[in-house]
Every structure is written in structure tokens, then in C-alpha cells.
Scaffold this motif. Sequence first.
Motif, mmCIF file in Angstrom:
data_model
loop_
_atom_site.group_PDB
_atom_site.id
_atom_site.type_symbol
_atom_site.label_atom_id
_atom_site.label_comp_id
_atom_site.label_asym_id
_atom_site.label_seq_id
_atom_site.Cartn_x
_atom_site.Cartn_y
_atom_site.Cartn_z
ATOM 1 N N SER A 78 0.862 -1.182 0.000
ATOM 2 C CA SER A 78 0.000 0.000 0.000
ATOM 3 C C SER A 78 0.898 1.232 0.000
ATOM 4 O O SER A 78 2.067 1.177 0.385
ATOM 5 C CB SER A 78 -0.978 -0.002 1.172
ATOM 6 N N PHE A 79 0.337 2.331 -0.459
ATOM 7 C CA PHE A 79 1.080 3.566 -0.639
ATOM 8 C C PHE A 79 0.361 4.677 0.117
ATOM 9 O O PHE A 79 -0.843 4.865 -0.045
ATOM 10 C CB PHE A 79 1.171 3.914 -2.132
ATOM 11 N N LEU A 80 1.109 5.385 0.951
ATOM 12 C CA LEU A 80 0.578 6.492 1.747
ATOM 13 C C LEU A 80 1.588 7.629 1.751
ATOM 14 O O LEU A 80 2.760 7.436 1.408
ATOM 15 C CB LEU A 80 0.348 6.048 3.206
ATOM 16 N N TYR A 81 1.120 8.796 2.169
ATOM 17 C CA TYR A 81 2.062 9.878 2.431
ATOM 18 C C TYR A 81 2.825 9.542 3.711
ATOM 19 O O TYR A 81 2.368 8.751 4.537
ATOM 20 C CB TYR A 81 1.336 11.218 2.576
ATOM 21 N N ALA A 82 3.967 10.166 3.891
ATOM 22 C CA ALA A 82 4.842 9.875 5.029
ATOM 23 C C ALA A 82 4.158 10.092 6.374
ATOM 24 O O ALA A 82 4.514 9.453 7.357
ATOM 25 C CB ALA A 82 6.113 10.704 4.941
ATOM 26 N N ASP A 83 3.157 10.982 6.424
ATOM 27 C CA ASP A 83 2.453 11.213 7.692
ATOM 28 C C ASP A 83 1.323 10.202 7.911
ATOM 29 O O ASP A 83 0.565 10.304 8.866
ATOM 30 C CB ASP A 83 1.915 12.644 7.763
ATOM 31 N N GLY A 84 1.219 9.217 7.005
ATOM 32 C CA GLY A 84 0.213 8.168 7.158
ATOM 33 C C GLY A 84 -1.127 8.464 6.510
ATOM 34 O O GLY A 84 -2.032 7.638 6.565
ATOM 35 N N THR A 85 -1.261 9.626 5.877
ATOM 36 C CA THR A 85 -2.529 9.961 5.235
ATOM 37 C C THR A 85 -2.603 9.358 3.835
ATOM 38 O O THR A 85 -1.586 9.021 3.226
ATOM 39 C CB THR A 85 -2.752 11.492 5.150
ATOM 40 N N GLU A 86 -3.818 9.255 3.339
ATOM 41 C CA GLU A 86 -4.078 8.690 2.026
ATOM 42 C C GLU A 86 -3.554 9.616 0.927
ATOM 43 O O GLU A 86 -3.616 10.837 1.050
ATOM 44 C CB GLU A 86 -5.587 8.506 1.881
ATOM 45 N N LEU A 87 -3.076 9.020 -0.151
ATOM 46 C CA LEU A 87 -2.600 9.792 -1.289
ATOM 47 C C LEU A 87 -3.767 10.511 -1.964
ATOM 48 O O LEU A 87 -4.903 10.033 -1.925
ATOM 49 C CB LEU A 87 -1.942 8.873 -2.325
ATOM 50 N N ASN A 88 -3.486 11.635 -2.619
ATOM 51 C CA ASN A 88 -4.544 12.312 -3.362
ATOM 52 C C ASN A 88 -4.920 11.465 -4.578
ATOM 53 O O ASN A 88 -4.190 10.562 -4.997
ATOM 54 C CB ASN A 88 -4.140 13.744 -3.739
ATOM 55 N N ASP A 89 -6.088 11.746 -5.145
ATOM 56 C CA ASP A 89 -6.617 10.933 -6.239
ATOM 57 C C ASP A 89 -5.694 10.904 -7.448
ATOM 58 O O ASP A 89 -5.540 9.869 -8.107
ATOM 59 C CB ASP A 89 -8.004 11.432 -6.651
ATOM 60 N N SER A 90 -5.070 12.015 -7.752
ATOM 61 C CA SER A 90 -4.179 12.098 -8.897
ATOM 62 C C SER A 90 -2.981 11.161 -8.733
ATOM 63 O O SER A 90 -2.603 10.437 -9.667
ATOM 64 C CB SER A 90 -3.706 13.541 -9.071
ATOM 65 N N LEU A 91 -2.390 11.146 -7.558
ATOM 66 C CA LEU A 91 -1.230 10.282 -7.309
ATOM 67 C C LEU A 91 -1.652 8.808 -7.258
ATOM 68 O O LEU A 91 -0.942 7.938 -7.766
ATOM 69 C CB LEU A 91 -0.518 10.699 -6.021
ATOM 70 N N LYS A 92 -2.816 8.533 -6.690
ATOM 71 C CA LYS A 92 -3.327 7.151 -6.702
ATOM 72 C C LYS A 92 -3.489 6.658 -8.133
ATOM 73 O O LYS A 92 -3.090 5.535 -8.457
ATOM 74 C CB LYS A 92 -4.687 7.073 -6.001
ATOM 75 N N GLN A 93 -4.073 7.503 -8.981
ATOM 76 C CA GLN A 93 -4.271 7.126 -10.386
ATOM 77 C C GLN A 93 -2.930 6.925 -11.078
ATOM 78 O O GLN A 93 -2.757 5.994 -11.863
ATOM 79 C CB GLN A 93 -5.099 8.186 -11.115
ATOM 80 N N ASN A 94 -1.963 7.780 -10.776
ATOM 81 C CA ASN A 94 -0.618 7.644 -11.340
ATOM 82 C C ASN A 94 -0.035 6.272 -10.998
ATOM 83 O O ASN A 94 0.497 5.584 -11.868
ATOM 84 C CB ASN A 94 0.264 8.775 -10.816
ATOM 85 N N LEU A 95 -0.154 5.842 -9.754
ATOM 86 C CA LEU A 95 0.394 4.546 -9.339
ATOM 87 C C LEU A 95 -0.365 3.393 -9.989
ATOM 88 O O LEU A 95 0.242 2.382 -10.366
ATOM 89 C CB LEU A 95 0.382 4.422 -7.816
ATOM 90 N N GLU A 96 -1.675 3.528 -10.147
ATOM 91 C CA GLU A 96 -2.453 2.496 -10.848
ATOM 92 C C GLU A 96 -1.999 2.390 -12.306
ATOM 93 O O GLU A 96 -1.865 1.287 -12.843
ATOM 94 C CB GLU A 96 -3.946 2.807 -10.778
ATOM 95 N N ASP A 97 -1.772 3.532 -12.939
ATOM 96 C CA ASP A 97 -1.289 3.543 -14.320
ATOM 97 C C ASP A 97 0.087 2.901 -14.415
ATOM 98 O O ASP A 97 0.376 2.161 -15.366
ATOM 99 C CB ASP A 97 -1.244 4.969 -14.874
ATOM 100 N N ASP A 98 0.949 3.171 -13.432
ATOM 101 C CA ASP A 98 2.285 2.567 -13.401
ATOM 102 C C ASP A 98 2.176 1.049 -13.290
ATOM 103 O O ASP A 98 2.894 0.309 -13.975
ATOM 104 C CB ASP A 98 3.106 3.105 -12.224
ATOM 105 N N PHE A 99 1.287 0.570 -12.427
ATOM 106 C CA PHE A 99 1.066 -0.868 -12.259
ATOM 107 C C PHE A 99 0.630 -1.479 -13.597
ATOM 108 O O PHE A 99 1.158 -2.501 -14.030
ATOM 109 C CB PHE A 99 0.013 -1.120 -11.173
ATOM 110 N N ASP A 100 -0.341 -0.832 -14.255
ATOM 111 C CA ASP A 100 -0.837 -1.324 -15.545
ATOM 112 C C ASP A 100 0.286 -1.349 -16.578
ATOM 113 O O ASP A 100 0.379 -2.278 -17.384
ATOM 114 C CB ASP A 100 -1.995 -0.468 -16.042
#
Length: 107
Positions: A78-100
Motif C-alpha cells: 500500500s502507498f501512503l504519504y509519510a504522515d500516514g494519510t491517504e494519497l490524493n486521487d491524482s497520485l493514486k491514479q498515477n500509481l495504478e497507471d504505473d502498475f498497468d
Amino acid sequence: MTNQVYIEKYKDEGARIFTDRDRGIAARKELGLDQLEQSGKVIVLLPQDTWGVNPSFFGGMFETSIRNMKDNFNHNYSFLYADGTELNDSLKQNLEDDFDYVMRGFN
């Protein structure tokens, strides 16, 4: 067991995007991801100012894991910001695209 890895040092100082396949490979090795993923879930912590992760860096760091885990990758990582909060939608989508992108390379 849950392991946390902070990856800020694997981008250029002042950069907001992680780049370079070789840097991703080096990060994987230095962080000992092969061993960590054997012992449980891995939480990857990104700096709050991260804009994106280039597919080449992502592939270098996670291709082996994706190849071994396939659909279970998202259960084990799983991927989070260093303070433990959820990533913003844009960065989440970026990581999903990277996985694909990495998955397309297996065909």
C-alpha cells in the motif's frame, strides 16, 4: 507483520517526481523489499510534495514483486504519504497507471 519504507531519498533533492529505472532497482535492493515482502505487508511512504512516480522508477522498484504476486500486489503493498494519510486521487491514479504499465510489459 507490517513493514514501512520511506522512499524520499530515491528522488533528486527538490524533485517532486520519482524517476529512473536504475534508481528504482537500487531502492528495491537497498530497502530489502524481497525480504520485507516475505515477512508481511509493505507500506510505501511518499513525501507529501510528491506529484508523481514515473513508470520506469515504479517498474524498477516493483516489477519483481508484481511478477511474483500479480493481482495480490495491491493486497501486499500500500502507498501512503509519510504522515500516514491517504494519497490524493491524482497520485493514486498515477500509481495504478504505473502498475498497468508494468503488467503490459509481461505480455
